[in-house]
Scaffold this motif. Structure first.
Motif, short mmCIF file in Angstrom:
data_model
loop_
_atom_site.label_atom_id
_atom_site.label_comp_id
_atom_site.label_asym_id
_atom_site.label_seq_id
_atom_site.Cartn_x
_atom_site.Cartn_y
_atom_site.Cartn_z
N UNK A 90 0.73 -1.03 -0.05
CA UNK A 90 -0.09 0.10 -0.05
C UNK A 90 0.84 1.37 0.10
N UNK A 91 2.22 1.24 -0.16
CA UNK A 91 2.90 2.40 0.01
C UNK A 91 2.61 3.45 -1.05
N UNK A 92 2.29 3.09 -2.20
CA UNK A 92 2.09 4.04 -3.23
C UNK A 92 0.57 3.99 -3.70
N UNK A 93 -0.28 3.60 -2.78
CA UNK A 93 -1.68 3.77 -2.95
C UNK A 93 -2.59 4.52 -2.26
N UNK A 94 -3.53 5.25 -2.67
CA UNK A 94 -4.59 6.05 -1.74
C UNK A 94 -5.12 5.11 -0.90
N UNK A 95 -5.20 5.42 0.29
CA UNK A 95 -5.94 4.38 1.40
C UNK A 95 -7.49 5.20 1.42
N UNK A 96 -8.31 4.32 1.59
CA UNK A 96 -9.76 4.97 1.39
C UNK A 96 -10.46 4.09 2.58
N UNK A 97 -10.76 4.98 3.72
CA UNK A 97 -11.59 4.36 4.68
C UNK A 97 -12.99 4.74 4.44
N UNK A 98 -13.75 3.47 4.02
CA UNK A 98 -15.26 4.02 3.72
C UNK A 98 -16.43 3.38 4.41
#
Length: 322
Positions: free
Chosen positions: A109-117
């Motif tokens: 997940x280092x270069x990914x947007x993190x989406x808490x949904x």
């Protein structure tokens, strides 16, 4: 180009990294995501975060990695009494922090947007927003105004929490109220997750185990145990002589329900010196007194504010006990 409604409501917390979102249907790698063209901001701003005029780009066409989506809607559940729906308690926040730490720290997940949904219903949106803002204050040490800034003008507004009662709710507890409360608790040293005992919290907050929680290191809140008779026994009477006066006798008592035994044991082991009962008499105070715990009644109608005289008297007793 997909519509804003199809993309859901996406709120940026940390540019290109952390987002809060709500969706009518669980998102997938094919769900449109509003990748920003460029951003130099390092902190949230107090502007509306509706996805209305941001170009929406499907992740599978953008050349970027799809966001990592995660939710706690189906894992961290609020146990509703009536029409109440939150906020989630400190044990939930602790579990969320552990999961979030793993998500943020994962190499994939280092270069990914993190989406808490969350789901798009008002209750789920409020609980998710509250959870993330409290996390940013408690774990990431953000000041509360910055943790609240991204959701300050969200449209539609976040639903306020309501009391766990049957009567009409005439006071709404907002997400802002909760976040500032968590910040104040942290400032006063009453809310630190580094020494938080999750097992103990989750065990004793259950009704069958006693239904109580530590509010501060010296103040415990508990729901009334139930046992009859409820009157105080006179010293020297047969009833008083039969009371358990040690923890061993508490454990062996044939009539006391287990939640009441758990309360008496925990209170005695933690050297609680004073119990103030605020609700209707549902147990005999002599069970506490036989163990050397002072017991007072300052009863007022449940679901109402106590008279000022009751409040000031209770405050004085608490200060004396401390």
């Amino acid at each position: 180009m997909p519509s804003s409604k199809a993309a859901g409501l996406v709120i940026e917390y940390i540019p290109n990294r952390l987002y809060l979102a709500s969706y009518a249907h669980p998102p997938t790698s094919e769900t449109p995501f509003p990748y920003p063209e460029s951003s130099s901001r390092g902190s949230p701003t107090k502007r509306s975060q509706r996805v209305v005029d941001v170009p929406l780009t499907a992740s599978y066409k953008s050349g970027r990695q799809a966001p990592y989506y995660f939710s706690v809607d189906d894992t961290l559940l609020y146990n509703a009494f009536h029409h109440d729906f939150g906020p989630l308690h400190i044990g939930h926040l602790y579990r969320f922090a552990l999961q979030f730490h793993d998500v943020l720290g994962a190499k994939s997940n280092e270069s990914r947007p993190i989406v808490f949904w969350s789901h798009s219903d008002p209750k789920s949106r409020a609980n998710a927003a509250c959870m993330l803002a409290c996390y940013m204050v408690l774990i990431q040490s953000w000041p509360p105004h910055l943790a609240l800034a991204p959701i300050a003008q969200v449209d539609p507004p976040l639903m306020p929490f309501r009391d766990a009662g049957y009567s009409q709710a005439d006071y709404g507890l907002t997400v802002q109220d909760v976040v500032y409360g968590v910040w104040k608790a942290k400032e006063e040293g009453c809310c630190a997750l580094d020494n938080f005992d999750l097992d103990e919290y989750e065990r004793f907050e259950r009704v069958e185990h006693g239904d109580f929680n530590w509010v501060t290191p010296h103040f415990l809140a508990f729901a009334s145990p139930q046992h009859t008779p409820v009157n105080r026994f006179l010293e020297g009477s047969e009833e008083y002589a039969a009371l358990p006066k040690t923890l061993e006798e508490v454990d062996l008592h044939p009539d006391l329900p287990q939640p009441f035994k758990n309360v008496l044991r925990h209170f005695s082991e933690r050297n609680i010196g004073l119990v103030v009962r605020l609700n209707s008499p549902l147990y005999s105070p002599s069970f506490f007194e036989a163990l050397g715990i002072r017991h007072l009644d300052m009863i007022f109608e449940d679901g109402t504010c106590p008279p000022l005289s009751t409040y000031t008297a209770k405050l004085a007793l608490v200060e004396q006990a401390a």
